[in-house]
Scaffold this active site. Structure first.
Site, PDB file in Angstrom:
ATOM      1  N   GLY A 278     -45.008  -4.585 -64.266  1.00 38.00           N
ATOM      2  CA  GLY A 278     -44.434  -5.519 -63.297  1.00 38.00           C
ATOM      3  C   GLY A 278     -43.691  -6.693 -63.897  1.00 38.00           C
ATOM      4  O   GLY A 278     -43.230  -7.565 -63.163  1.00 38.00           O
ATOM      5  N   GLU A 320     -48.548  -1.941 -68.931  1.00 39.28           N
ATOM      6  CA  GLU A 320     -47.688  -0.794 -68.595  1.00 39.28           C
ATOM      7  C   GLU A 320     -46.298  -1.237 -68.171  1.00 39.28           C
ATOM      8  O   GLU A 320     -45.896  -1.039 -67.024  1.00 39.28           O
ATOM      9  CB  GLU A 320     -48.339  -0.013 -67.443  1.00 39.28           C
ATOM     10  CG  GLU A 320     -49.688   0.564 -67.792  1.00 39.28           C
ATOM     11  CD  GLU A 320     -50.435   1.084 -66.568  1.00 39.28           C
ATOM     12  OE1 GLU A 320     -50.094   0.690 -65.441  1.00 39.28           O
ATOM     13  OE2 GLU A 320     -51.352   1.888 -66.749  1.00 39.28           O
ATOM     14  N   GLY A 322     -42.481  -0.992 -67.486  1.00 36.94           N
ATOM     15  CA  GLY A 322     -41.469   0.052 -67.350  1.00 36.94           C
ATOM     16  C   GLY A 322     -40.114  -0.610 -67.352  1.00 36.94           C
ATOM     17  O   GLY A 322     -39.343  -0.544 -68.314  1.00 36.94           O
ATOM     18  N   TYR A 364     -34.858  -2.602 -51.422  1.00 37.02           N
ATOM     19  CA  TYR A 364     -35.605  -3.848 -51.674  1.00 37.02           C
ATOM     20  C   TYR A 364     -34.736  -5.094 -51.559  1.00 37.02           C
ATOM     21  O   TYR A 364     -35.162  -6.164 -51.962  1.00 37.02           O
ATOM     22  CB  TYR A 364     -36.146  -3.876 -53.114  1.00 37.02           C
ATOM     23  CG  TYR A 364     -36.926  -2.701 -53.579  1.00 37.02           C
ATOM     24  CD1 TYR A 364     -38.070  -2.283 -52.911  1.00 37.02           C
ATOM     25  CD2 TYR A 364     -36.562  -2.027 -54.751  1.00 37.02           C
ATOM     26  CE1 TYR A 364     -38.807  -1.218 -53.394  1.00 37.02           C
ATOM     27  CE2 TYR A 364     -37.294  -0.961 -55.232  1.00 37.02           C
ATOM     28  CZ  TYR A 364     -38.418  -0.570 -54.540  1.00 37.02           C
ATOM     29  OH  TYR A 364     -39.153   0.485 -55.014  1.00 37.02           O
ATOM     30  N   CYS A 391     -22.233   7.900 -46.175  1.00 32.61           N
ATOM     31  CA  CYS A 391     -22.065   7.661 -44.743  1.00 32.61           C
ATOM     32  C   CYS A 391     -23.212   6.819 -44.226  1.00 32.61           C
ATOM     33  O   CYS A 391     -24.118   7.326 -43.535  1.00 32.61           O
ATOM     34  CB  CYS A 391     -22.000   8.990 -44.004  1.00 32.61           C
ATOM     35  SG  CYS A 391     -20.466   9.810 -44.363  1.00 32.61           S
TER      36      CYS A 391
HETATM   37  C1  LIG Z   1     -49.651   1.212 -62.008  1.00 32.62           C
HETATM   38  C2  LIG Z   1     -48.292   0.803 -62.420  1.00 32.62           C
HETATM   39  N1  LIG Z   1     -48.087   0.508 -63.711  1.00 32.62           N
HETATM   40  C3  LIG Z   1     -46.861   0.145 -64.139  1.00 32.62           C
HETATM   41  C4  LIG Z   1     -45.780   0.063 -63.277  1.00 32.62           C
HETATM   42  C5  LIG Z   1     -44.455  -0.327 -63.837  1.00 32.62           C
HETATM   43  O1  LIG Z   1     -43.926  -1.459 -63.252  1.00 32.62           O
HETATM   44  P1  LIG Z   1     -42.639  -2.145 -63.896  1.00 32.62           P
HETATM   45  O2  LIG Z   1     -41.629  -1.079 -64.121  1.00 32.62           O
HETATM   46  O3  LIG Z   1     -42.213  -3.132 -62.870  1.00 32.62           O
HETATM   47  O4  LIG Z   1     -43.074  -2.776 -65.183  1.00 32.62           O
HETATM   48  C6  LIG Z   1     -45.970   0.343 -61.928  1.00 32.62           C
HETATM   49  C7  LIG Z   1     -44.842   0.239 -60.985  1.00 32.62           C
HETATM   50  O5  LIG Z   1     -44.879   0.521 -59.837  1.00 32.62           O
HETATM   51  C8  LIG Z   1     -47.260   0.735 -61.489  1.00 32.62           C
HETATM   52  O6  LIG Z   1     -47.491   1.036 -60.198  1.00 32.62           O
END
Ligand SMILES: Cc1ncc(COP(=O)(O)O)c(C=O)c1O
Length: 463
Positions: A278, A320, A322, A364, A391
């Site tokens: 996040g 985590e 992403g 979003y 469309c």
């Molecule tokens: C459990 C969990 N970990 C990691 C992420 C990765 O989030 P981000 O890409 O915002 O770091 C998410 C995103 O939905 C998630 O649900």
């Protein structure tokens, strides 16, 4: 992030409409390094380049729309996260942001682990040689088949998301003669987005097991009793595009409180906590994300402090990210098809992609920036809305941005920071062909996910 309306000024309309935009940038030709991948710059002709290759040449070779991913930047970000968290913590790249076999290989080489949340992501990871023990398997409704595949492969952890799943995973592991390492995902009552977080957010969402009402404690009780499971820790994930650490502080405090309760009740100190992903990135020049080392330091201090006050050994932390790894490393290149000025409002710039390659704006209300990249321009700024070719009137890629007023059909424009949740959420709406992902590194460009073809569409349509 919401921005204030721009004060009226000498632009293409006397009175500018309401919108989420601020003053036009002083120099429309400037490619702000905050939002663009690290190797992006302009060449002597004024054409933007990535990894030393000009975008006009890339468009010629690979077509548009297309995502161009700066591999050098991606690898550097992986290393920065791995180094920031060090040997006593684990970084799991969240594959949902964007996953391909090339990405899996880069992660493996740069020492990161991988979080997957579907059988498809798991297969991609395993097929590209990610060691199973470096994979975490997520999801709120994993099928029995997905669980079986994960357990058989020997994934490092499965993150349990419901009471049913505790039993399901235990049963499958036992039937395979295995003891599966698991974490329990808890809902900590914190919801965080950008600069705001709500510490008493209700538990009214599909993920995790609530701490409130003792449900998470009950989940731990059940998991500890089952032979097929080795409970290694607690997991929480509080939101997305977060800049402020305050939400993590509350979340960590609540998770540590559960660890203390578990110790008191069962005499067991769970060795790991995962604080999820996040972490925010800069989509526009107004966003100020934190560096991985600042995040690592803040999280480690929070957890250490909370554990000291609860009299617990500090557990191993994992995160985590992403978006924070892949998001800034790619941009989407589009060709302008039509330019439609609406007097007193704004100019609609239609490109050859749209909500099928970037759903985030429609879904979003996400904010992006955009630049003319096939040339520079000294023309005055024009309040623009970049829209796609679908469309659907909500087919907006960039809601409000300034582009030069001499923009014309045939120009190439690019939207930076589209590495995360764009290709991975892409659709075939209107039977659009999903664009390719092209990795660029030190003067070489190669397709890592090819463009879909009409044959691909027809192959699925069995008549
Ligand atoms: C459990 C969990 N970990 C990691 C992420 C990765 O989030 P981000 O890409 O915002 O770091 C998410 C995103 O939905 C998630 O649900």
């Amino acid at each position: 992030m919401s921005r204030s309306a721009h004060p009226a000024g000498p632009r293409h309309a006397d009175v500018l409409p309401e919108g989420h935009y601020s003053a036009p940038p002083a120099d429309l030709n400037h490619l702000d390094p905050k939002v663009w991948a690290r190797t992006v710059t302009r060449d002597e002709r004024g054409v933007a380049t990535v990894g030393g290759i000009a975008v006009d040449a890339l468009a010629e070779e690979f077509g548009t729309p297309a995502y161009f991913l700066d591999e050098t930047d991606f690898r550097a970000r992986c290393r920065a996260w791995a180094e920031a968290f060090g040997k006593d913590a684990d970084v799991f790249y969240a594959g949902k942001a964007f996953l391909s076999r090339a990405v899996v290989r880069w992660l493996k080489e740069e020492g990161l682990n991988l979080d997957v949340c579907s059988g498809g992501e798991l297969t991609t990871a395993l097929s590209a040689g990610m060691p199973a023990e470096r994979i975490a398997f997520h999801g709120n409704n994993k099928s029995e088949e997905e669980i079986r595949t994960a357990v058989e492969a020997g994934v490092g952890r499965i993150v349990l998301d419901s009471f049913q799943e505790i039993v399901r995973v235990a049963h499958i592991a036992q039937s395979l003669g295995k003891r599966q390492r698991v974490q329990i995902r808890v809902t900590v009552g914190v919801e965080a987005h950008t600069h705001e977080f709500i510490a008493t957010a209700h538990e009214d969402q599909k993920f995790g097991i609530a701490l409130a009402g003792g449900q998470a404690a009950e989940a731990v009780r059940r998991a500890l009793k089952l032979d097929g499971l080795e409970l290694i820790g607690i997991h929480s994930h509080i939101g997305s595009q977060i800049f402020d650490m305050a939400g993590f502080e509350v979340s960590a405090r609540r998770v540590v409180q559960l660890l203390a309760e578990v110790r008191d009740e069962h005499g067991v100190e769970l060795p790991e906590i995962d604080l999820g992903g996040g972490l925010g990135i800069a989509y526009t020049s107004e966003d100020d994300p934190r560096e991985p080392h600042e995040i690592a330091k803040a999280l480690s201090e929070i957890v250490t402090r909370e554990c000291e006050s609860a009299g617990l050994r500090t557990p191993r932390i994992s995160v985590e990210p992403g978006r924070a790894i892949v998001g800034p490393t790619a941009f989407t290149l589009y060709r302008v098809g039509t330019v439609k000025p609406l007097e007193g409002l704004r100019t609609y710039v239609s490109v050859d992609g749209g909500m099928s390659d970037n759903i985030r704006t429609a879904l979003y209300d996400a904010e992006y920036s955009v630049s003319l990249v096939s040339r520079t321009s000294e023309a005055e700024p024009m309040l623009s809305r970049v829209v796609g070719k679908h469309c659907e009137s909500g087919d907006i890629v960039v809601r409000d941005a300034f582009l030069p007023s001499d923009l014309a059909p045939g120009d190439l424009i690019a939207v930076p920071a589209t590495g995360a949740y764009c290709r991975s959420m892409a659709s075939n709406y209107n039977h659009a062909l999903r664009p390719p992902v092209v990795a660029v590194r030190e003067g070489e460009a190669r397709v890592i996910v090819r463009r879909e073809t009409e044959e691909d569409l027809l192959r699925l349509d069995v008549g």
